[in-house]
Design an enzyme around this catalytic site. Structure first.
Site, PDB file in Angstrom:
ATOM      1  CG  HIS A  40      -2.399  -0.169   0.528  1.00  0.00           C
ATOM      2  ND1 HIS A  40      -2.903  -1.380   0.134  1.00  0.00           N
ATOM      3  CD2 HIS A  40      -3.291   0.763   0.164  1.00  0.00           C
ATOM      4  CE1 HIS A  40      -4.081  -1.180  -0.417  1.00  0.00           C
ATOM      5  NE2 HIS A  40      -4.348   0.119  -0.404  1.00  0.00           N
TER       6      HIS A  40
ATOM      7  NE  ARG B 191      -5.960   0.282  -4.855  1.00  0.00           N
ATOM      8  CZ  ARG B 191      -5.251   0.601  -5.930  1.00  0.00           C
ATOM      9  NH1 ARG B 191      -5.087   1.848  -6.279  1.00  0.00           N
ATOM     10  NH2 ARG B 191      -4.690  -0.356  -6.665  1.00  0.00           N
TER      11      ARG B 191
ATOM     12  NE  ARG C 213     -10.910  -2.308  -4.313  1.00  0.00           N
ATOM     13  CZ  ARG C 213      -9.596  -2.471  -4.468  1.00  0.00           C
ATOM     14  NH1 ARG C 213      -9.145  -3.197  -5.486  1.00  0.00           N
ATOM     15  NH2 ARG C 213      -8.747  -1.930  -3.657  1.00  0.00           N
TER      16      ARG C 213
ATOM     17  CD  GLU D 134      -8.994  -8.223  -6.760  1.00  0.00           C
ATOM     18  OE1 GLU D 134      -7.941  -7.565  -6.795  1.00  0.00           O
ATOM     19  OE2 GLU D 134      -9.935  -7.934  -5.984  1.00  0.00           O
TER      20      GLU D 134
ATOM     21  CG  ASN E 176      -1.952  -4.238  -8.887  1.00  0.00           C
ATOM     22  OD1 ASN E 176      -1.454  -4.111  -9.989  1.00  0.00           O
ATOM     23  ND2 ASN E 176      -2.454  -3.227  -8.207  1.00  0.00           N
ATOM     24  CG  ASP E 177      -4.754  -8.722  -5.311  1.00  0.00           C
ATOM     25  OD1 ASP E 177      -3.798  -9.093  -4.607  1.00  0.00           O
ATOM     26  OD2 ASP E 177      -5.524  -7.808  -4.975  1.00  0.00           O
TER      27      ASP E 177
ATOM     28  NE  ARG F  25      -0.712  -6.178  -4.023  1.00  0.00           N
ATOM     29  CZ  ARG F  25      -1.881  -5.639  -4.343  1.00  0.00           C
ATOM     30  NH1 ARG F  25      -2.897  -6.409  -4.715  1.00  0.00           N
ATOM     31  NH2 ARG F  25      -2.063  -4.355  -4.337  1.00  0.00           N
TER      32      ARG F  25
ATOM     33  CB  CYS G 191      -8.517  -0.806 -12.283  1.00  0.00           C
ATOM     34  SG  CYS G 191      -8.925  -2.223 -11.264  1.00  0.00           S
TER      35      CYS G 191
HETATM   36  C1  PEP Z   1      -5.406  -5.163  -8.207  1.00  0.00           C
HETATM   37  O1  PEP Z   1      -5.353  -6.139  -7.465  1.00  0.00           O
HETATM   38  O2  PEP Z   1      -4.901  -5.137  -9.349  1.00  0.00           O
HETATM   39  C2  PEP Z   1      -6.060  -3.918  -7.768  1.00  0.00           C
HETATM   40  C3  PEP Z   1      -6.237  -2.924  -8.604  1.00  0.00           C
HETATM   41  O3  PEP Z   1      -6.434  -3.837  -6.470  1.00  0.00           O
HETATM   42  P1  PEP Z   1      -5.479  -3.534  -5.222  1.00  0.00           P
HETATM   43  O4  PEP Z   1      -4.131  -3.161  -5.757  1.00  0.00           O
HETATM   44  O5  PEP Z   1      -6.113  -2.427  -4.452  1.00  0.00           O
HETATM   45  O6  PEP Z   1      -5.495  -4.821  -4.486  1.00  0.00           O
HETATM   46 MG    MG Z   2      -6.621  -6.265  -5.723  1.00  0.00          MG
END
Ligand code: PEP
Ligand code: MG
Length: 748
Positions: free
Chosen positions: A359, A466, A502, A600, A623-624, A634, A671
């Site tokens: 984060h 978010r 979200r 995701e 990302n996830d 990650r 995203c």
């Molecule tokens: C993701 O997982 O790609 C995403 C956009 O959500 P976050 O990074 O907030 O988990």
């Molecule tokens: Mg995510």
């Protein structure tokens, strides 16, 4: 001879809580020397300048520690490091690379055995044993040292790296390498944030008389309550804050707490000791509770305990006072730090914890602040006040740079600024490819602070709000009214442009300070929709707040994170329907907005046809998706090198999701961070993605790229890429293609 595994375990056991790195490495060499019964055991570690430094020795002169250094390839130790292969020599002097260091202050030892210590393919150091006699070490000794080195690397890699870097003196140029968290470069002074005091760290002492200690604690409580009152007035009395302060005051006045403190004081301990013990008992009681709201009180008590302790010791909370931009540095820079200082004064961020997608990095990206995370530097304090170069592209921090390096960075920073200014004219132009295809560019937000950067850069909507971020900067779950105010601020600012909100995605690396979730494997645990469906009231409040905020704006879309089961979606719909019903009954003109999901969790790839009729859109959370497809955490710096959205399997998965969505006539966007990575954008466009949502600061450059390229070219680039087997080949190929498109930016 003791087995190396047993010895390694014993060393770790004896090292226990040792925080002094030097003592740890000294213990290691002492134990190995006695286990092998040799004359010398030394440990050389590779420092941030890529030099091998003698970091501990038993047998050579103590004064040589930190002073004997050699480059890779130099001397016997440098040779071992360079070739990554051991040397076992009966007569060390006869080796062509032998070099005698006078600083060692000892006669020459003949028998020499050195083994490299390798970590993730890189040499971390060399472990050496020496004997006076001319003999070759036997196989058993050789195997022992190799195994010992491997155990030490496995358990102590981070500590060993820290030790090596500590050997550098303050005025030498230091190049510290971490993980690139957010791109961009900056030159600014460092501000190292203070470590938070923890109740458990308070030293226990005897008291100086019952009456005296009783008076001290009474005064400290009184002052703490007074300081809460002044917080209440200085923070403009938001409802949540006032409510929280009331709870704090109730807790501080709790008769049980005061009773417990009195009992501890009667045992002739100091006021701080009584406070610590009484607080810890109460914390344990709240921690054991099932109810999340009561459980969260344990954290309130931690905060309050430290607050009263500060009063006892006359300690002030840290104020980050600066009128010039600074680089914020800390063990972990949290969302809370961002709220302590005007974000325009944060020139950069450096933290020991975190990785590319933790984060801290996501926030830094959102605010356009360069960041280096996962630094693993034990002596952060020594950086305080120094002017540093922070290179968020390479993940490096440089202190005391040579003038030429500083000048080069300054030149690049200026060039980059000019480039950003150049891109500003794109704001009003459409993101349209050279063959006339229109792409929608949206922004990702979470803080109110990053609303205007998006609008200023021509964002066409919010593709990912978010919603957990406002929850993270609070001290309790925000009330429905407070959420309405926050969400309305976002929806209003963008209306009539769409805003995809979200639902709360906590768990994993996104912890709420007032609701800690402890799990063995949090990323596979109670996260996102799994959590909020279990706390129906929290989810219902949030949905109600979103719907109310949408009245008069009519641009809300709701998105579900971490979906992996069909019935989760059914239950979300039921909750939204319920919220609509309740609010209508209460006389509010609300209606059900479009509902979509994050793709995701990989399972979703094969669920899309079944979900089709329950969703209006899909947004790919690369990302996830990457983390779950590759089974790479990650946030874990140890495996950060394995985490890449250019892995061919990740690319195939995304291609399949896009294909499926198009077949099912579902709107699909991306995203995750991939949407703002120029190389990845070439591929996403080639796959047919026409909506990208990203940090506002990346918008101009992505628009520039879209306007420079044709979709036909992107499709050809994708075809070639999908034939490549390795991530490194993919990256190299895409870099070439970007260059062909005229794209060159050292900091992106
Ligand atoms: C993701 O997982 O790609 C995403 C956009 O959500 P976050 O990074 O907030 O988990
Ligand atoms: Mg995510």
């Amino acid at each position: 001879m003791l087995s190396p595994l047993l010895l390694a375990k014993k060393i770790l056991l004896d090292a226990g809580q040792m925080t002094d790195q030097r003592a740890l490495v000294a213990l290691i060499v002492e134990r190995i020397r006695s286990a092998l019964n040799v004359d010398v055991c030394s440990l050389y570690l590779v420092d941030a300048n890529q030099e091998l430094v003698l970091s501990a020795t038993q047998g050579l002169a103590e004064s040589a520690v930190g002073n004997i250094r050699m480059k890779l390839g130099e001397g016997l130790v440098g040779t071992i490091a360079k070739r990554q292969h051991l040397l076992n020599l009966p007569f060390a002097e006869q080796h062509p690379n032998f070099r005698y260091f006078e600083e060692s202050g000892e006669e020459r030892y003949q028998g020499f055995l050195g083994v490299p210590m390798i970590h993730h393919g890189d040499v971390l150091g060399v472990l050496v044993v020496q004997v006076k006699e001319t003999r070759r070490f036997d196989e058993e000794e050789e195997a022992f040292l190799i195994t010992m080195g491997a155990h030490l690397v496995a358990s102590q890699a981070i500590n060993l790296k820290k030790t090596a870097n500590e050997a550098l003196s303050a005025d030498q140029t230091r190049r510290l390498t971490g993980i690139a968290g957010s791109p961009g470069a900056t030159i600014a002074k460092a501000w190292v944030v203070r470590d938070e005091i923890r109740l458990e760290d308070i030293a226990e002492r005897d008291g100086s008389g019952l009456e005296f200690e009783q008076q001290r604690i009474a005064e400290a409580f009184e002052n703490a309550v007074q300081s809460l009152d002044s917080d209440d007035s200085t923070h403009g009395n938001t409802e949540t804050l006032s409510a929280l302060i009331d709870v704090y005051k109730l807790l501080l006045n709790s008769p049980e707490l005061h009773q417990a403190i009195t009992e501890h004081l009667a045992q002739n301990v100091s006021a701080s000791t009584a406070l610590k013990r009484a607080m810890q008992t109460q914390i344990a009681v709240f921690d054991a509770m099932e109810d999340p709201y009561l459980k969260a009180r344990a954290d309130d008590l931690r905060v309050l305990g430290v607050r009263v302790y500060r009063e006892l010791q006359n300690l002030e909370p840290e104020v980050i006072e600066t009128d010039e931009p600074i680089i914020l540095i800390g063990e972990n820079i949290t969302v809370e730090h961002f709220t302590r200082i005007d974000s325009r004064l944060i020139a950069g961020i450096v933290s020991n914890q975190g990785s590319k997608l933790s984060h801290t990095s996501v926030l830094a990206n959102a605010l356009g602040i360069p960041a280096v995370v996962g630094l693993a530097e034990s002596n952060l304090r020594s950086l305080h006040g120094l002017e540093l170069i922070l290179d968020g592209h390479r993940g490096q921090v440089i202190s005391n740079p040579p003038d030429t390096v500083r000048a080069e960075y300054q030149r690049l920073i200026n060039q980059n600024k000019a480039r950003q200014a150049d891109l500003a004219h794109l704001k009003l132009l459409p993101a349209e490819s050279t063959d006339g295809e229109r792409v929608r560019l949206y922004s990702n937000t979470g803080l109110l602070a990053d609303i205007s950067p998006g609008l200023e850069r021509g964002s066409e909507g919010i593709g990912l709000y978010r919603s957990e971020i406002p929850f993270m900067v609070h001290n309790t779950f925000p009330t429905e009214e407070e959420q309405v105010r926050i969400y309305r601020g976002v929806l209003e600012a963008y209306a009539p442009k769409p805003v995809v909100m979200r639902t709360l995605d906590i768990g994993g690396d996104k912890a709420l300070p007032y609701f800690p979730i402890k799990e063995e494997n949090p990323f596979l645990g109670w996260r996102g929709i799994r959590f909020t469906l279990d706390y129906r009231n929290i989810q219902l409040d949030q949905i109600r707040a979103m719907l109310l905020a949408n009245v008069g704006n009519d641009n809300l879309q709701i998105m579900v994170p971490m979906l992996s089961h069909e019935d989760e979606l059914e239950r979300v719909h039921a909750l939204i329907d319920e919220a609509v019903r309740q609010l209508k009954e209460e006389g509010n003109p609300v209606h059900k907005p479009p509902v979509g999901i994050m793709a995701e969790v990989p399972a979703v790839i094969w669920m899309l046809p079944r979900l089709r009729d329950m969703i209006d859109f899909v947004s790919i959370g690369s990302n996830d998706l990457t983390q779950y497809l590759l089974a790479v955490d990650r946030n874990n710096p140890r495996v950060a090198h394995l985490y890449s959205h250019f892995h061919p399997a990740v690319l195939c998965a995304i291609r399949d999701i896009v294909r499926e969505c198009r077949r099912l006539n579902l709107t699909v966007s991306v995203c995750g961070e991939m949407a703002s990575d120029p190389k990845a954008v070439l591929l996403l466009l080639g796959m047919g993605v026409r909506t990208l949502s990203m940090s506002a600061f990346k918008l101009p450059v992505i628009k520039w790229l879209v306007r420079r390229i044709s979709m036909q070219e992107c499709r050809a680039i994708l075809d070639t890429t999908l034939e490549l087997g390795k991530e490194s080949e993919v990256q190299a190929f895409l870099s070439e293609k970007l260059k062909d498109a005229g794209y060159e930016n050292k900091f992106e």
